[in-house]
Every structure is written in C-alpha cells, then in structure tokens.
Design an enzyme around this catalytic site. Structure first.
Site, PDB file in Angstrom:
ATOM      1  CD  GLU A 144      10.878  -2.927  -2.040  1.00 42.36           C
ATOM      2  OE1 GLU A 144      11.155  -4.034  -2.506  1.00 42.36           O
ATOM      3  OE2 GLU A 144      10.356  -2.780  -0.913  1.00 42.36           O
TER       4      GLU A 144
ATOM      5  CE  LYS B 219      10.688  -9.153   2.918  1.00 44.62           C
ATOM      6  NZ  LYS B 219       9.724  -8.080   3.060  1.00 44.62           N
TER       7      LYS B 219
END
Length: 398
Positions: free
Chosen positions: A209, A225
């Site tokens: 990420e 997410k």
C-alpha cells in the site's frame, strides 16, 4: 533526540542494505552516510526534524512542487530511507498515544542518508540456526471481538463512521532474524518490500500500500480496504460486498480530504475506484487518489497531512485515533506507520501494513481491519488472522 553517525545493527548480524522503495539499480550498492533517530520522549516535531536533517545532508525537500533538478547519478548521495511510526503520526495529528509500546527499542523516526558505494555483504558460510517460538497474542479472539462491538456501539452513537482495529503478537527467536525479515520483504505483491535496520532493531516490510508518493509535482495515494481469499469465489464475493465497498469509499473520501489540504485547488481526482489486486493469497480492493502539489509544499507538511494513513485509522481520523488508543491493548510499534525512500523532487512512502519488527529477543507482527456498523466480530477476527498467516509462515521459514 539522537543524531548519530552511520552504524550497522550492532547487536544483530549485518546484511546487504535493502531499504524499501530505494532505486532497484542502486540496491546492494549503498552505504550509510548519516542517520537521525528520534523518540517521542525526545520532544519536538518529528516532521520538521526530518526535513531539516535531510536538507543539512544535501537532500532538500522544502518545495516538492519542483522537479528533482538533477539526473540520478551513480556516485555521491543516492537518497534516504525514512521511517515514521504510527505513534509519531498520531502525535502529528494531535491524538493521544498512551498504549504501552511492545517494541521500545525502535525509534519513532529514523532517517538514514545513503551514498553510492559498496555496502557490507553477509559473512560467507551457511546462516546460523533459526528457531521461532510460538506466537503470543496481545489480545484474545474474544477481546478482539469485544473491541469490534465497542466500535459498532460508537458508530451507533455517532462518534465515528469507521475505526481500524489492530492486534499485536510476539515470538521469541534464536539465530539471526534478518534473513527472515528479508524473506518477508520478498513476498509477492510487496510494493514496499525491504528491510531497515538500526542498533538492536530491524523492520521488515512487505507492504502493498502506497501511503503517499510525490513525483514530478504530483501526489498519489493508494488506499487498500477490503480483503478476501485469492480464489475465484473470493474475488466475486469481494466485488459484490456492499459492506466492503462502503468501508472502502469512506476511506477514499478521507484520503481525498487529506490530499486536498496539500494540493492545488480543484486537482484531486480518484482513479481505479475499488480495483482488485492480489497480495500473496489474498484479494484486496485498492483505489488511486491523485492531485497536483500545492506550491511550496515541503516534506514536513506532507507528513503532517498524511500520517497516520486513513486506511489504518478510520473516519473522522482524530476521533478514530482516540478510540484506537482506548481499545487496543498495546501500541502499533513499527506497523501502520510510514516507510520508504525520499530524494529531492521525489517521495515514495509505503504504509507499514504486512510488516514485522525484530528487537534483540523477539519478532513482532501486527494485523487488523476496518470496522463499520455492518462488521461481524467473528469475521473481523478471521480477517486479521488471514492477513498475518503468510507473514508468520514466511518468518518461520515455511
């Protein structure tokens, strides 16, 4: 505050220098020139200290709207590794950080400037024996589930919209932990794979990420997410989940707001909303948020606006951080912070999910997930276990 000269991991064996996000062509050929380490007990502003230290060592990042200004050379300064803990990020955000730190030997800020040169190589011969004992969790599944219920109750009261909960585990080891951390850094999908070391500590990162990237005057963040097993059915389930999509969009909106504070007006855009990416044996949903850098934006203000990352805090960020401090049994240590590479005109910091840390006695891991009103406590406990399983297996050598 500790400003110290270059050194290796004095109480852990040395390894080839391998900081996350460093230029691929330079890895294995870097030598440390200077280092700044800071802890919250030292006082002061870690973001300002980082910017000042880098400028003092020929790496000015006072105005990220300007190009780097020079081509990358194979001699002299290459750039710097930058690590900021989640607790330091919470401090920048004005949130309380009262939980006990399970890794007190780690700094909250480390900035390591590297020159090109011949970095040390591991000694010849087979590696020493490696043994990793059983993991001890900082909370039980029941306590984790109760914390999920507490977040849901807070959402019902209107205190927060979403809060990310993170658990910690530690295991004693014998032998050299650095090869294990290097294996972790090589996991598939580790966009920020690498290892950063210090005196008596080391961090191994396999994060996919992007917390924040600045290149050619443009800002990029890639919040993740939503998680499912990397199967055909898991992918279909993730795409069809209204709960995961709602959770994801909340964080995308939070990241848009964070970037808007440091971007030129009207330039924030969202690309690839809820794109499905693979990390090890998991599918994850990722979006890309971009913007043009505001004139005069420096590294310190960039860190203040983006740390800690919204995907590991929740929304609103300050309220979520306050709840995290009340519910999580120990601090987040090396996890959920920032780790990557900086050089004039370019910043590339990963969010330290899928990350482990070593002190002189134990390895430490963290895992968790975002909690919304629709969260099922048992499912959240299972998701955290699924995220940490490949990390623990890799560290053990399986």
């Amino acid at each position: 505050m500790r400003k110290v000269g270059p050194y290796g991991v004095e109480t852990l064996p040395q390894m080839v220098v391998n900081p996350p996000a460093a230029p691929a062509r330079c890895r294995g050929g870097l030598v440390e020139r200077a280092r700044l380490q800071w802890r919250r007990s030292d006082g002061g502003d870690p973001a300002a200290l980082a910017e000042e230290f880098l400028a003092a060592h020929g790496l000015p990042l006072h105005d990220l709207s300007r190009p780097g200004g020079r081509q990358h050379r194979s001699t002299g300064a290459c750039g710097a590794a930058l690590y900021l803990s989640a607790a330091a990020g919470a401090l920048l955000a004005g949130a309380p950080t009262t939980a006990t730190d399970p890794t007190p030997t780690l700094p909250d800020l480390a900035v390591v400037v590297y020159d090109h040169g011949l970095s040390p190589t591991p000694p010849p011969g087979p590696p020493p024996g490696w043994r990793l004992d059983d993991w001890t969790e900082s909370w039980t599944p029941r306590q984790h589930a109760d914390a999920v219920d507490a977040v849901r109750a807070a959402i019902g009261r209107g205190d927060v919209y979403q809060t990310n909960l993170v658990g910690h585990a530690a295991a004693r080891y014998t032998g050299d932990p650095l090869p294990a951390l290097n294996r972790l850094a090589a996991l598939p999908g580790a966009r920020y794979g690498g290892v950063l070391t210090g005196d008596g500590w080391a961090i191994g990162c396999a994060s996919p990420e992007t917390l924040i990237e600045v290149t050619d005057g443009h800002l990029t963040t890639r919040p993740i997410k939503g998680t499912r097993p990397a199967t055909t059915a898991g992918r279909a389930e993730l795409l069809a989940s209204a709960k995961e999509r709602a959770e994801h969009i909340m964080i995308v909106d939070l990241e848009r707001n964070d970037l808007a504070q440091i971007a030129r007006t009207g330039t924030v855009t969202v690309d690839d909303l809820f794109a499905i990416r693979r990390w090890c044996d998991l599918w994850q949903a990722e979006s890309t948020v971009r913007a043009a850098v505001a004139h005069g934006l420096g590294l310190a203000d960039l860190l203040r606006a983006t740390c800690p990352g919204g995907s590991v805090t929740g929304a609103p960020k300050l309220a979520a951080l306050t709840q995290i401090g009340a519910l999580e049994p120990v601090g987040r240590g090396a996890s959920m912070g920032a780790l990557g590479w900086v050089t004039p005109g370019r910043v590339d910091l990963g969010l330290t999910i899928r990350t482990a840390a070593a002190d002189t006695e134990k390895l430490h891991t963290w895992a968790g997930g975002g909690i919304t009103w629709d969260s099922d406590p048992a499912a959240e406990v299972a998701e955290a276990a699924a995220k940490t399983a490949p990390i623990r297996a890799t560290l053990a050598g399986r």
